[in-house]
Design an enzyme around this catalytic site. Structure first.
Site, short mmCIF file in Angstrom:
data_model
loop_
_atom_site.label_atom_id
_atom_site.label_comp_id
_atom_site.label_asym_id
_atom_site.label_seq_id
_atom_site.Cartn_x
_atom_site.Cartn_y
_atom_site.Cartn_z
N GLU A 211 0.88 -1.18 0.00
CA GLU A 211 0.00 0.00 0.00
C GLU A 211 0.91 1.22 0.00
O GLU A 211 1.73 1.39 0.90
CB GLU A 211 -0.92 0.00 1.22
CG GLU A 211 -1.92 -1.16 1.24
CD GLU A 211 -2.81 -1.24 0.01
OE1 GLU A 211 -3.04 -0.19 -0.65
OE2 GLU A 211 -3.25 -2.35 -0.34
N CYS B 110 -1.50 9.32 3.38
CA CYS B 110 -1.49 8.82 2.00
C CYS B 110 -2.75 9.27 1.27
O CYS B 110 -2.76 9.40 0.05
CB CYS B 110 -1.38 7.31 2.00
SG CYS B 110 -2.60 6.54 3.06
P1 NAD Z 1 9.13 4.59 3.43
O1 NAD Z 1 8.87 3.82 2.17
O2 NAD Z 1 10.34 5.42 3.48
O3 NAD Z 1 9.22 3.59 4.67
C1 NAD Z 1 8.21 2.64 4.94
C2 NAD Z 1 8.82 1.48 5.69
O4 NAD Z 1 9.78 0.83 4.85
C3 NAD Z 1 9.58 1.89 6.96
O5 NAD Z 1 9.41 0.91 7.95
C4 NAD Z 1 11.01 1.94 6.47
O6 NAD Z 1 11.96 1.76 7.50
C5 NAD Z 1 11.05 0.80 5.49
N1 NAD Z 1 12.11 0.96 4.50
C6 NAD Z 1 12.72 2.11 4.11
N2 NAD Z 1 13.66 1.85 3.18
C7 NAD Z 1 13.63 0.51 2.96
C8 NAD Z 1 14.35 -0.36 2.10
N3 NAD Z 1 15.30 0.10 1.26
N4 NAD Z 1 14.03 -1.67 2.12
C9 NAD Z 1 13.06 -2.14 2.92
N5 NAD Z 1 12.35 -1.37 3.78
C10 NAD Z 1 12.63 -0.05 3.79
O7 NAD Z 1 7.79 5.44 3.71
P2 NAD Z 1 7.53 6.47 4.91
O8 NAD Z 1 8.28 7.72 4.60
O9 NAD Z 1 7.73 5.80 6.21
O10 NAD Z 1 5.95 6.72 4.77
C11 NAD Z 1 5.39 7.62 3.87
C12 NAD Z 1 4.85 6.92 2.64
O11 NAD Z 1 3.90 5.93 3.05
C13 NAD Z 1 4.08 7.85 1.73
O12 NAD Z 1 4.41 7.58 0.39
C14 NAD Z 1 2.62 7.52 2.00
O13 NAD Z 1 1.75 7.82 0.96
C15 NAD Z 1 2.71 6.06 2.25
N6 NAD Z 1 1.55 5.58 3.00
C16 NAD Z 1 0.62 4.83 2.35
C17 NAD Z 1 -0.53 4.38 3.01
C18 NAD Z 1 -1.55 3.52 2.32
O14 NAD Z 1 -2.31 2.85 3.00
N7 NAD Z 1 -1.60 3.50 1.00
C19 NAD Z 1 -0.73 4.73 4.35
C20 NAD Z 1 0.25 5.52 4.99
C21 NAD Z 1 1.39 5.93 4.30
#
Ligand code: NAD
Length: 488
Positions: free
Chosen positions: A256, A290
């Site tokens: 997501e 999001c």
């Molecule tokens: P992010 O992708 O940076 O991180 C998300 C998770 O992935 C964290 O736990 C992070 O530590 C981990 N992560 C980061 N780099 C990684 C890698 N290289 N390999 C594996 N895991 C890794 O996102 P964020 O900044 O924490 O959150 C914001 C984003 O989340 C926005 O794009 C937002 O739209 C999205 N979001 C989507 C929903 C939905 O339900 N569609 C809900 C909330 C947030």
């Protein structure tokens, strides 16, 4: 090293029913984005060795957990819900400090976490299959659902209570065991949720939490052969990479991701309602949802009236420390997030959009120790501009003027994302056209783009999702496999 409990501001991994320091002996310190002098807590900077232990304990406990009745598993979820409810002020306070969400919203999110736990606890007594008529008169044919095994959960920082719970609770109730990696930026808050499960007496190994860097622990989970299913919420860039890794080893995954959500304000709209919903949907939580409203597509006839009312209200938004009861909008969650938003604002100006209000980092004694930004509104935004296409994740609205609803819908759909969308209108024909044409997983009429009720499916179309759905009954699809049974 096993420790009795999480205390003294230090938060440990939770592996096999024990709070453990990472084998790295390294930690990460989380400070408040409202005031960087406020140290919220310290979390473990974990290693692949820690992850391996967590995955092994989840695998070890899977059989016994699956053998419990749904009702027995539910008892742990109900107990965790009661404990979270008792601790709502403590958890909300921590969330507000750690990622800058206003205290009121933080309480709302924690209460939602309680409700989600109870909803999924109820699943322990609901049906899991169908009886299907066989063509053989002597046979009984039906479906049942079985757990995936060990499920990996990777969550973002923007909903540090609700998202870990809306993934973990269904995973557990359908009989899976869990390894959870919360976003580092909000890991102290998430640890408090895990404490509720620990204090509820969840059996050792059934739920494990490992904190640390995404590129190490998150990617490690994606590659881990003992993690049968992986559910991720976060950015598109990371999500796609994780999806590819899980697919390559034949695992099940669910992604997501981001949004670029439009609201269409039709010429017959209730303008005051549309203004309030645009502000609430776009600027609340500092635009870090999001489902946040980002593009505001307004019909010509009412454009000036809508704009004037919107700007007047946006200018009156109270920005401040997330713990201050008066605050309506807290800071950006981190310095990196603030800089990203500021760079999008610069791009907007450079590419020719006109700044109506905001656009600057806030300064002064009230703001200098945090990552505060002004609520920002642009007009004259055209669809090829970066701020019309890319997810900003900040309190920035882009106003776009159209002549007809048809033009508005075309514009609303002309992005890579498809998470949520709203329309404001009193005309049933316009509502139905919007519902039919809008390419988004969540469409809302006369309501803000942000938010979905916990018992309804949630997820995006196009680049916003792996086309799966979370929440409500939809969660069953990801967290179980169907087994078709034929008895002669
Ligand atoms: P992010 O992708 O940076 O991180 C998300 C998770 O992935 C964290 O736990 C992070 O530590 C981990 N992560 C980061 N780099 C990684 C890698 N290289 N390999 C594996 N895991 C890794 O996102 P964020 O900044 O924490 O959150 C914001 C984003 O989340 C926005 O794009 C937002 O739209 C999205 N979001 C989507 C929903 C939905 O339900 N569609 C809900 C909330 C947030």
């Amino acid at each position: 090293m096993a420790l009795q409990t999480a205390n003294a501001g230090i938060h440990y991994n939770f592996i096999n029913g024990e709070w453990c320091a990472s084998s790295s002996n390294q930690t990460i310190t989380n400070v408040s984005p409202s005031n960087t002098k406020d140290v919220v807590g310290v979390v473990q900077k974990s290693t692949l060795e820690d992850l391996n232990q967590a995955a092994a304990s989840a695998k070890e406990s899977e059989k016994a957990w699956r053998k419990l009745t749904g009702n027995e598993r539910a008892a742990f979820l109900y107990k965790a819900a009661d404990l979270l409810e008792d601790r709502i002020d403590e958890v909300a306070n921590c969330m507000a400090r750690e990622m800058g969400k206003s205290l009121g919203e933080s309480k709302g999110e924690t209460a939602r976490g309680v409700a989600i736990l109870r909803y999924y606890a109820g699943e322990g007594l609901r049906e899991v299959g169908d009886v299907i008529p066989s063509t053989d008169p002597d046979a009984l044919m039906f479906t049942t659902r079985v757990p995936l095994g060990v499920v990996g959960v990777i969550t973002p920082w923007n909903f540090p209570v609700a998202i870990p719970i809306w993934k973990t609770a269904p995973a557990l109730i359908y009989g899976n065991t869990v390894v959870l990696k919360p976003a580092t930026e909000a890991a102290v808050t998430c640890a408090k949720v895990i404490e509720c499960f620990a204090d509820a007496g969840i059996p050792a190994g059934v739920l494990n939490m490992v904190t640390g860097r995404g590129a190490v622990i998150g990617q490690g989970m994606a590659d881990h052969s003992d993690i049968n299913g992986l559910t991720f919420t976060g950015s598109n860039q990371v999500g796609k990479q994780i999806g590819q890794s899980v697919l390559a080893r034949g695992g099940k995954y669910q992604l997501e991701m981001g949004g670029k959500n439009p609201v269409i304000v039709a010429s017959d709209a209730d303008i005051d309602l549309a203004v309030d919903a645009t502000i609430s949907g776009g600027i609340r939580s500092t635009g870090q949802k999001c489902t946040a409203t980002s593009r505001v597509i307004i019909q010509n006839e009412i454009y000036e009236q809508f704009k004037d009312k919107l700007i007047q209200k946006v200018k009156n938004i109270k920005v401040g420390d997330s713990l201050d009861e008066e605050t309506w909008m807290g800071p950006s969650a981190s310095e990196g997030q603030l800089n990203t938003v500021l760079s999008y604002i610069e791009k907007g100006k450079r590419e020719g959009a006109f700044l109506l209000t905001g656009g600057e980092r806030l300064s002064g004694p009230e703001y200098d120790h945090g990552f505060y930004i002004e609520p920002t509104v642009f007009e004259g935004v055209t669809n090829e501009m970066t701020i019309a296409q890319e997810e900003i994740f900040g309190p920035v609205l882009a106003l776009m003027k159209v002549d007809t609803l048809e033009e508005g819908l075309k514009l609303a759909n002309d992005v890579d994302y498809g998470l949520s969308a709203s329309i404001f209108t009193k005309d049933i024909r316009k509502m139905l056209e919007f519902i039919e044409e809008m390419e988004a997983g969540l469409v809302r009429v006369n309501a803000e783009s942000a938010g979905v009720e916990l018992q309804a499916p949630f997820g995006g179309m196009k680049q916003s999702s792996s086309h799966s759905r979370e929440q409500g009954q939809a969660a069953k699809e990801f967290f179980t496999s169907i087994k078709t049974v034929f008895i002669k």
